[in-house]
Design a protein around this motif. Sequence first.
Motif, PDB file in Angstrom:
ATOM      1  N   ASN A 535       0.844  -1.196   0.000  1.00 12.03           N
ATOM      2  CA  ASN A 535       0.000   0.000   0.000  1.00 12.03           C
ATOM      3  C   ASN A 535       0.880   1.247   0.000  1.00 12.03           C
ATOM      4  O   ASN A 535       1.891   1.299   0.717  1.00 12.03           O
ATOM      5  N   ILE A 536       0.501   2.224  -0.787  1.00  9.71           N
ATOM      6  CA  ILE A 536       1.213   3.501  -0.827  1.00  9.71           C
ATOM      7  C   ILE A 536       0.184   4.618  -0.730  1.00  9.71           C
ATOM      8  O   ILE A 536      -0.810   4.627  -1.464  1.00  9.71           O
ATOM      9  N   GLY A 537       0.416   5.539   0.186  1.00 12.56           N
ATOM     10  CA  GLY A 537      -0.517   6.641   0.368  1.00 12.56           C
ATOM     11  C   GLY A 537       0.201   7.954   0.575  1.00 12.56           C
ATOM     12  O   GLY A 537       1.373   7.996   0.979  1.00 12.56           O
ATOM     13  N   ALA A 538      -0.492   9.042   0.280  1.00 12.46           N
ATOM     14  CA  ALA A 538       0.059  10.377   0.478  1.00 12.46           C
ATOM     15  C   ALA A 538      -1.062  11.323   0.875  1.00 12.46           C
ATOM     16  O   ALA A 538      -2.187  11.211   0.380  1.00 12.46           O
ATOM     17  N   GLY A 539      -0.751  12.227   1.780  1.00 15.90           N
ATOM     18  CA  GLY A 539      -1.702  13.256   2.180  1.00 15.90           C
ATOM     19  C   GLY A 539      -1.053  14.618   2.127  1.00 15.90           C
ATOM     20  O   GLY A 539       0.117  14.772   2.527  1.00 15.90           O
ATOM     21  N   TYR A 540      -1.786  15.585   1.635  1.00 19.46           N
ATOM     22  CA  TYR A 540      -1.255  16.942   1.511  1.00 19.46           C
ATOM     23  C   TYR A 540      -2.185  17.900   2.235  1.00 19.46           C
ATOM     24  O   TYR A 540      -3.375  18.006   1.898  1.00 19.46           O
ATOM     25  N   GLU A 541      -1.621  18.613   3.200  1.00 24.97           N
ATOM     26  CA  GLU A 541      -2.397  19.572   3.982  1.00 24.97           C
ATOM     27  C   GLU A 541      -2.440  20.914   3.237  1.00 24.97           C
ATOM     28  O   GLU A 541      -1.462  21.669   3.222  1.00 24.97           O
ATOM     29  N   PHE A 542      -3.588  21.187   2.613  1.00 25.30           N
ATOM     30  CA  PHE A 542      -3.734  22.433   1.862  1.00 25.30           C
ATOM     31  C   PHE A 542      -3.778  23.620   2.806  1.00 25.30           C
ATOM     32  O   PHE A 542      -3.171  24.661   2.547  1.00 25.30           O
ATOM     33  N   ASN A 543      -4.520  23.488   3.899  1.00 24.31           N
ATOM     34  CA  ASN A 543      -4.538  24.472   4.975  1.00 24.31           C
ATOM     35  C   ASN A 543      -4.988  23.764   6.255  1.00 24.31           C
ATOM     36  O   ASN A 543      -5.116  22.540   6.273  1.00 24.31           O
ATOM     37  N   ASP A 544      -5.227  24.523   7.310  1.00 22.04           N
ATOM     38  CA  ASP A 544      -5.577  23.916   8.589  1.00 22.04           C
ATOM     39  C   ASP A 544      -6.868  23.114   8.521  1.00 22.04           C
ATOM     40  O   ASP A 544      -7.077  22.201   9.330  1.00 22.04           O
ATOM     41  N   ARG A 545      -7.747  23.436   7.612  1.00 24.01           N
ATOM     42  CA  ARG A 545      -9.048  22.776   7.543  1.00 24.01           C
ATOM     43  C   ARG A 545      -9.110  21.676   6.473  1.00 24.01           C
ATOM     44  O   ARG A 545      -9.826  20.701   6.642  1.00 24.01           O
ATOM     45  N   LEU A 546      -8.404  21.854   5.381  1.00 21.77           N
ATOM     46  CA  LEU A 546      -8.590  20.993   4.217  1.00 21.77           C
ATOM     47  C   LEU A 546      -7.340  20.151   3.949  1.00 21.77           C
ATOM     48  O   LEU A 546      -6.225  20.673   3.895  1.00 21.77           O
ATOM     49  N   THR A 547      -7.549  18.847   3.793  1.00 24.30           N
ATOM     50  CA  THR A 547      -6.468  17.924   3.468  1.00 24.30           C
ATOM     51  C   THR A 547      -6.894  17.043   2.309  1.00 24.30           C
ATOM     52  O   THR A 547      -8.005  16.492   2.315  1.00 24.30           O
ATOM     53  N   PHE A 548      -6.035  16.897   1.315  1.00 27.27           N
ATOM     54  CA  PHE A 548      -6.276  15.993   0.190  1.00 27.27           C
ATOM     55  C   PHE A 548      -5.447  14.722   0.393  1.00 27.27           C
ATOM     56  O   PHE A 548      -4.336  14.778   0.941  1.00 27.27           O
ATOM     57  N   PHE A 549      -5.969  13.599  -0.059  1.00 29.02           N
ATOM     58  CA  PHE A 549      -5.217  12.355   0.097  1.00 29.02           C
ATOM     59  C   PHE A 549      -5.444  11.436  -1.092  1.00 29.02           C
ATOM     60  O   PHE A 549      -6.440  11.527  -1.810  1.00 29.02           O
ATOM     61  N   VAL A 550      -4.495  10.551  -1.291  1.00 33.25           N
ATOM     62  CA  VAL A 550      -4.602   9.503  -2.303  1.00 33.25           C
ATOM     63  C   VAL A 550      -3.912   8.274  -1.726  1.00 33.25           C
ATOM     64  O   VAL A 550      -2.902   8.388  -1.030  1.00 33.25           O
ATOM     65  N   ARG A 551      -4.487   7.108  -1.979  1.00 35.50           N
ATOM     66  CA  ARG A 551      -3.905   5.875  -1.458  1.00 35.50           C
ATOM     67  C   ARG A 551      -4.217   4.719  -2.396  1.00 35.50           C
ATOM     68  O   ARG A 551      -5.352   4.567  -2.848  1.00 35.50           O
ATOM     69  N   GLY A 552      -3.186   3.927  -2.714  1.00 39.72           N
ATOM     70  CA  GLY A 552      -3.370   2.710  -3.486  1.00 39.72           C
ATOM     71  C   GLY A 552      -3.133   1.503  -2.595  1.00 39.72           C
ATOM     72  O   GLY A 552      -2.179   1.491  -1.814  1.00 39.72           O
ATOM     73  N   GLU A 553      -3.990   0.479  -2.709  1.00 36.88           N
ATOM     74  CA  GLU A 553      -3.853  -0.722  -1.886  1.00 36.88           C
ATOM     75  C   GLU A 553      -3.734  -1.960  -2.754  1.00 36.88           C
ATOM     76  O   GLU A 553      -4.246  -2.004  -3.872  1.00 36.88           O
ATOM     77  N   ASN A 554      -3.037  -2.944  -2.211  1.00 40.24           N
ATOM     78  CA  ASN A 554      -2.803  -4.218  -2.901  1.00 40.24           C
ATOM     79  C   ASN A 554      -2.236  -3.960  -4.299  1.00 40.24           C
ATOM     80  O   ASN A 554      -2.712  -4.513  -5.303  1.00 40.24           O
ATOM     81  N   LEU A 555      -1.218  -3.133  -4.356  1.00 43.49           N
ATOM     82  CA  LEU A 555      -0.676  -2.709  -5.650  1.00 43.49           C
ATOM     83  C   LEU A 555       0.011  -3.848  -6.391  1.00 43.49           C
ATOM     84  O   LEU A 555       0.258  -3.736  -7.600  1.00 43.49           O
ATOM     85  N   LEU A 556       0.330  -4.943  -5.721  1.00 40.71           N
ATOM     86  CA  LEU A 556       0.881  -6.116  -6.398  1.00 40.71           C
ATOM     87  C   LEU A 556      -0.215  -6.990  -6.988  1.00 40.71           C
ATOM     88  O   LEU A 556       0.066  -8.024  -7.597  1.00 40.71           O
TER      89      LEU A 556
END
Length: 581
Positions: A535-556
């Motif tokens: 699994n690979i994931g990333a989260g980006y904090e745009f500001n104190d209230r808003l966070t964007f994320f993406v995550r891939g699971e079972n990539l094999l």
Amino acid sequence: MDKRTIILAFGLSLCTGAFAQGLHKEITVEQEIVPQKRDASRITVLPTVTLPTIQPARLNYSDRVVTSRVPNAITTLEPIAFGDKLYTSPYKGYVALGIFPLFNADFSAGYRLIDTDKTRLSAWGQYNGDVYTEKIKGIVGGTIDSKKLYWRDHTASVGADLHQAIGEKSYLDAELNYTYGYHNMPIGISTLSQASNRINATLAFNSRTEGLLYSVGVDYRHFGFNDAKVPSTYEYIFNKYDYSPVKQNRIGADFKGLLPVGESSFIGLDADAHFLMTSAHNVAVFPYLGEAITEGSKTNGLVSLTPHYLYTASHATVRIGAQVDFSINDGKAVHVAPDVTLAWTPTQTIGMELRAHGGSTLNELSSLYDVTPYINGSLAYSHSHTPYALDAKVALGPFMGTSIEFFGGYAKADKWLMPIGSLGYIAGQIFDPVDLKGWHLGVALGYEYRKIASARVSYETAPNDYDNSYYEWRDRAKHVVKAELKLRPVRPLLVTIDWEFRAGRRMYNYSAVPETDSNIYGMYTTSLGATSTLNIGAGYEFNDRLTFFVRGENLLNRRYMHLGERRSQGITGLIGASFKF
């Protein structure tokens, strides 16, 4: 941890599978050992086969040590753990959504309705779902046929919890939640759909008087299945093997008290009583599952008393006690198990711990559903008992950011419910009560570099024979490897990479016909397939209230069998965002 780190960590939790096995409490030796209560959260309805990560955990003096059970190898990308209360923050509410095709979706929202110094009232809701396909082959009417099946999982929960301070030394905790689950399971080359309802209600009063710390609580649980949707081509099986849905209601009360008898010494008592009312149900009779054997509605119960002595010092913790269980209307009347913990930290970089514990288990259907949701909804089971479970751990470090742990143990579990094959014509996972003995050994290595990177890798092994297996691993895995890497290259961005490998996963089956004329049945094994989940994931904090994320699971794209003989989903993931207000 600063404010931005907390907010980003919350956003990443939107795409991290939460695990727990029901109630999981343990003492981990790391520097000074001070018992403290650790909150328990509801397990995900589609849980993961993972060992609990080794991290500092502290128990309240009045909490007895209970090991967690490792559930089946399924992961949903869950925004938060079911029933988590809102954390302390300047925001009263949150909403989060993640989605990914074919269909994977998680939605979560919550709001603190009242937030004062004495009263905190929160409400929350959550949905988790997935739909994916598989093409299977089978024999229908004497000919080989193939069919594209749609696997469906839907879970929706709503709840509310209250924390009310009473004076300066007391408080009241209450919680009410409801969960609806819908899943389908294989039967031949078709599917059987099954829905469930779960209600949990708890009320606890905690106080301190004249040095005595105590808690008194009551609880109610309901769990039951609805009528299953039976494929027309398999109705004759359900006429033969009566598939009537089972419903259970559990009521109980508990008391926990701790009284100081010296500067560092305490005596305590934990006591609880629970009664389980089960509707008419089928009984699994091994080795041969033929015509249905039914049993009328029944009530059984379990009363537990755990007196103990506790001593705490700057470098040591000693807890000596015993758990005495009284079974009501279910097998042997009295069981005794140890409740002992010895922990010593001679230096800030060396810690050692020995534990002996055990106890009886009601084996509610809700607990088996948390092992795997693909269970047979017409069966109910009797109590299990763990006479003893012995665990040891040695922790070294950190030395220049590096730490290492050695751990292992040996346990005996009587009538422990282990998954067994259904012989191909009974839908849903069934469980065989097995007398188990087994050891487990492991090592874990960790490294942390400032606030930029942290890594952890662990290996654990155990036997996987029929009556010689580690009881916490229901899939009878023989080798388990876990690795995790967290990177923060820039402050708003956090990247996580984790991998889990479980080899030797299998179930035991009885042969469908006796090997001899004396009704002696043979046994054989069914491989569940090794898991290799990256699994690979990333989260980006745009500001104190808003966070964007993406995550891939079972990539094999590893396909393996869940308990319940349903094949796993391939590559999946979530893309979404969270917002606090």
